[in-house]
Design an enzyme around this catalytic site. Structure first.
Site, PDB file in Angstrom:
ATOM      1  CG  HIS A  11      -0.057  -0.123   2.683  1.00  0.00           C
ATOM      2  ND1 HIS A  11       0.401   1.098   2.914  1.00  0.00           N
ATOM      3  CD2 HIS A  11       0.165  -0.874   3.297  1.00  0.00           C
ATOM      4  CE1 HIS A  11       1.051   0.826   4.187  1.00  0.00           C
ATOM      5  NE2 HIS A  11       0.781  -0.405   4.306  1.00  0.00           N
ATOM      6  CD  GLU A  88       2.194  -5.948   8.215  1.00  0.00           C
ATOM      7  OE1 GLU A  88       2.216  -7.166   7.946  1.00  0.00           O
ATOM      8  OE2 GLU A  88       2.943  -5.078   7.710  1.00  0.00           O
TER       9      GLU A  88
END
Length: 219
Positions: A11, A88
């Site tokens: 990202h 994550e």
């Protein structure tokens, strides 16, 4: 099962990235420079014939994925989908903490003072196990919990992908680093974090992963 390519993109840069804070399941928006590098990645990948597009379910990954899809030649056919399996790593008690301080607390009992030093001395999986051990609540994911989650994500992709497909997957720094460490046969230095909006490519062939490039900047 099929043989297909996964384009793993980290990202864009977030506010927590900017302030060097632990950002696992917690989430902050893309900072202005994060939007800029995500847009650069979108332009660089616009001609890739993606068959499908996925991101983790964190806003920072969803927003990055949408920017890439909107620029892509297949934008009228691609519908980005969220996969919590590619979130994550969960840092438990250490979520939102100053990153160097957190890794010092986690690594110091094992003779390491930084995240990179823990990796170099003990390996990527140890960073997860040490964090769960150090977490006073023991909520952080250890390696077994983490890989059970991620592997279930790959199993879901196998049900969707067809031979020769290129699949976009927007995920996170430690997740991309962990996947690269496990499947790169030692060709890439995972003590170096993948940069925001960088590209890591992997091939999945009948359930076997091979990372073929790591941390390629898209601009």
């Amino acid at each position: 099962m099929a043989k297909y390519q996964i384009y793993l993109v980290r990202h864009g840069r977030t506010w927590f990235n900017r302030y060097n804070k632990m950002q696992g399941w917690s989430d902050t928006p893309l900072a202005p420079e994060g939007v800029e590098v995500a847009q650069q990645a979108a332009k660089a990948l616009k001609d890739v014939d993606f068959a499908a597009a996925f991101s983790s379910d964190a806003r920072r990954a969803i927003d990055t994925c949408k920017m890439i899809v909107d620029e892509n030649i297949n934008h009228d056919k691609l519908v980005p989908q969220k996969m919590m399996e590619f979130r994550e790593e969960f840092y438990g008690y250490y979520e939102g903490m100053n990153s160097p301080e957190a890794w010092f607390m986690v690594g110091q009992p094992h003779g390491a003072k930084t995240f990179a030093e823990i990796i170099a001395k003990h390996g990527m999986d140890a960073t997860k196990d040490f964090m769960k051990e150090a977490d006073p609540f023991h909520d952080a994911e250890n390696a077994e919990e983490y890989w059970t989650r991620v592997d279930s994500g790959f199993a879901k992709l196998d049900k969707i992908a067809k031979d020769g497909d290129k699949i976009l997957l927007v995920s996170h720094g430690t997740t991309i680093r962990s996947i690269t460490d496990r499947y790169n046969d030692g060709n890439f230095d995972v003590t170096v974090s993948p940069r925001n909006s960088s590209l890591t490519k992997m091939t999945r062939d009948n359930g076997k992963n091979t990372v073929t490039s790591y941390n390629q900047m898209l601009n």
